[in-house]
Enzyme design. Structure first.
Site, PDB file in Angstrom:
ATOM      1  N   GLY A   1       0.837  -1.190   0.000  1.00  0.00           N
ATOM      2  CA  GLY A   1       0.000   0.000   0.000  1.00  0.00           C
ATOM      3  C   GLY A   1       0.872   1.240   0.000  1.00  0.00           C
ATOM      4  O   GLY A   1       2.087   1.147   0.198  1.00  0.00           O
ATOM      5  N   LYS A   2       0.300   2.372  -0.237  1.00  0.00           N
ATOM      6  CA  LYS A   2       1.045   3.634  -0.139  1.00  0.00           C
ATOM      7  C   LYS A   2       0.032   4.764  -0.039  1.00  0.00           C
ATOM      8  O   LYS A   2      -1.114   4.619  -0.487  1.00  0.00           O
ATOM      9  CB  LYS A   2       1.899   3.837  -1.403  1.00  0.00           C
ATOM     10  CG  LYS A   2       3.102   4.733  -1.184  1.00  0.00           C
ATOM     11  CD  LYS A   2       4.238   3.976  -0.528  1.00  0.00           C
ATOM     12  CE  LYS A   2       5.495   4.771  -0.381  1.00  0.00           C
ATOM     13  NZ  LYS A   2       6.634   3.926   0.026  1.00  0.00           N
TER      14      LYS A   2
END
Ligand code: NAD
Length: 413
Positions: A105-106
Site C-alpha cells: 500500500g502507499k
C-alpha cells in the site's frame, strides 16, 4: 524526494518480463497488477489564522493476498494518484520478496510541508487519518513514514486512531521508541544495504576487505550504509550529498564523517577528502557504486561514464530502464532497489510484531532477524538469476510475483 517516473518505469518493464518468464496467464498478470482499492480524500482543516483550508490525500491498497497492506505516507507537492499507485505496487513485490506477511500500500498528501506550521501539519495529519479510517487497521492496512513524514507524524496518526479504537500502537510503524517503535529501525535500510553489498561481494568475487565503495547520498540510508560497510572493512573512497562530493583514493574517515554529518546535516565543510561533483563521483572506478539519494541518478546521459563492477540500488529507482539495458550489455551488475532497500520495511514488520505481542525485542535480536531475512531474499533471487540467466531485477520480480501468485491461486482457486 519524490521521484515519479523513476519508481515506476523499471518496475513496469521488470513486471512484464517476469510474468512472461513465469508463464502467467495474461488475465491473472493483469489482475495482480491492478490495485485492490484506491481512496482519494478531501481533507479540510483550520489554518493558524482561523481560515478553513483543504488539501487532497490518497491511500492506494494494491494487494493483500499475503497479508495486510503495508506502506508509507508521504507529504509532497508532487504527490498524485499515479505516483501513489506505482509505489503501492512496488510495496507488494518488496514485502513478498523479503517474505514478510504483508501486501502493498502507499499514501500521500499533496502538500509542501514547508508551507505549513507544525500545528497546521498536526491538524492535516489527524484529519487525513480520520478520513482513511474506514479502510485501515492493524490487520488491514498499516501505514508508515515516507518522504517528509516522520516519527512525530506517526505519533499523531496512532493517537488519532487510538481515540476511536482503543490503544493501538500496531496501526502504524516508524513510531518513536517511547510509543512502541522498534530498536534498530533508524539504521535498518542502511544496514540492509550493507548486508546485500556483502552478499553480492561473495557472488561477484570481490574481496570485501579490499572493496572500493562509492556512495551517492549521505542521508539516512547512505550514511548508515557507509558506516556498516566501513565496519565490514570496505574502503569508502567517495561519498556525496546535495552539496557535492568528497573523494579520497585511500578511503575517507567514515566514522568522523558520520558524526560530522549527524551534527551538521551535511558533509559540506568536512575536513578530509578532495571535493568532487556528483557527476564525477558517479564516474569513479570502484567495486560498488551505491546510489542512495535520487531516482534516475544513473540515466542515458551518464550511463557510459559508469566504471564500477556492481551497482547497489539503495534509493528507489536510481537507474532508469534505458540505463539498466546499457549496463547489462557492459556486464555491470545491478542489485535492484526492491531487494537492497527492503531492510526498512522488514524492521517495520518487526515493530508491528512486537506491538501485537506487546513485547520488546533487543536490538541484537532485531539486527540478527534482519540479517536472516535479507540473506535469504538475496539467495532466493540469486539462484533464479543463475538458473534463468537473467538480471537480478527480473529475478527479484519473479520471486516476489510468484509468491503472490501462489497465494492468490490458493485463495481464489
Ligand atoms: P534522506 O533525505 O535522509 O537523504 C537523502 C540524501 O541524498 C541526502 O544526503 C541529500 O543531501 C542527498 N541528495 C539529495 N539530492 C541530491 C543530489 N542531487 N545529488 C546527490 N545527493 C543528493 O533520504 P533517505 O531516507 O536516505 O532516502 C534515500 C533514498 O532511499 C530515497 O530514494 C528513498 O526513497 C529510499 N529509501 C529510503 C528508505 C528509508 O528507510 N529511509 C527505505 C526505502 C527506500
Amino acid at each position: 524526494m519524490a521521484n515519479k517516473t523513476s519508481s515506476s518505469n523499471p518496475t513496469i518493464a521488470a513486471y512484464k518480463r517476469a510474468v512472461e518468464i513465469l508463464g502467467m496467464k495474461p488475465n491473472i498478470a493483469k489482475a495482480l497488477e491492478m490495485p485492490d482499492r484506491e481512496l482519494t480524500v478531501e481533507v479540510p482543516f483550520k489554518m493558524d489564522n482561523g481560515e478553513v483550508n483543504s488539501v487532497v490525500g490518497y491511500r492506494v491498497q494494491h494487494n493483500n493476498t499475503r497479508g495486510p497492506f503495508k506502506g508509507g505516507i508521504r507529504y509532497h507537492q508532487h504527490v498524485d494518484i499515479e505516483e501513489v499507485r506505482a509505489l503501492a505496487t512496488l510495496m507488494t513485490w518488496k514485502t513478498s520478496l523479503v517474505d514478510i506477511p504483508y501486501g502493498g500500500g502507499k499514501g500521500g498528501i499533496a502538500i509542501n510541508p514547508n508551507d505549513f506550521s507544525k500545528d497546521e501539519l498536526e491538524r492535516i495529519s489527524r484529519k487525513f487519518f480520520r478520513s482513511i479510517d474506514p479502510i485501515i487497521g492493524p490487520n488491514k492496512d498499516i501505514p508508515a513514514p515516507d518522504v517528509n513524514t516522520n516519527a512525530q507524524v506517526m505519533s499523531w496518526f496512532m493517537d488519532e486512531y487510538s481515540k476511536s479504537h482503543g490503544y493501538t500502537p500496531a496501526i502504524v510503524t516508524g513510531k518513536p521508541i517511547e510509543l512502541g517503535g522498534s530498536l534498530g529501525r533508524e539504521e535498518a535500510t542502511g544496514r540492509g544495504t550493507a548486508i546485500i553489498t556483502k552478499e553480492s561481494a561473495k557472488k561477484w568475487n570481490i574481496n570485501l576487505d579490499k572493496a572500493e565503495v562509492v556512495i551517492q547520498g549521505f542521508g539516512n540510508v547512505g550514511s548508515y550504509a557507509a558506516k556498516f560497510l566501513n565496519e565490514y572493512g570496505c574502503k569508502i573512497i567517495a561519498v556525496s550529498d546535495v552539496s557535492g562530493g568528497l573523494y579520497d583514493p585511500n578511503g575517507l574517515d567514515i566514522e568522523s564523517l558520520f558524526d560530522f554529518n549527524k551534527k551538521h546535516r551535511t558533509i559540506d565543510g568536512f575536513k578530509g577528502g578532495k571535493k568532487i561533483s556528483n557527476e564525477e563521483l558517479l564516474g569513479l572506478k570502484c567495486d560498488f557504486l551505491i546510489p542512495a539519494a535520487l531516482g534516475s541518478a544513473i540515466n542515458s546521459d551518464n550511463v557510459h561514464s559508469i566504471k564500477c563492477k556492481v551497482i547497489i540500488e539503495a534509493a528507489n529507482g536510481p537507474v532508469t530502464g534505458g540505463a539498466a539495458d546499457v549496463l547489462w550489455k557492459n556486464k555491470i551488475a545491478i542489485i535492484p532497489d526492491i531487494l537492497t532497500n527492503a531492510g526498512g520495511v522488514t524492521v517495520s514488520y518487526f515493530e508491528w510484531v512486537q506491538n501485537l505481542q506487546q513485547f520488546k525485542w533487543t536490538e541484537e535480536d532485531v539486527n540478527n532477524k534482519l540479517q536472516d531475512k535479507m540473506i535469504r531474499a538475496f539467495d532466493d533471487v540469486y539462484s533464479v538469476k543463475v538458473d534463468k540467466k537473467i538480471p537480478m531485477r527480473i529475478a527479484s520480480f519473479m520471486v516476489a510475483i510468484d509468491r503472490v501468485y501462489q497465494s492468490y491461486m490458493l485463495r481464489e482457486g
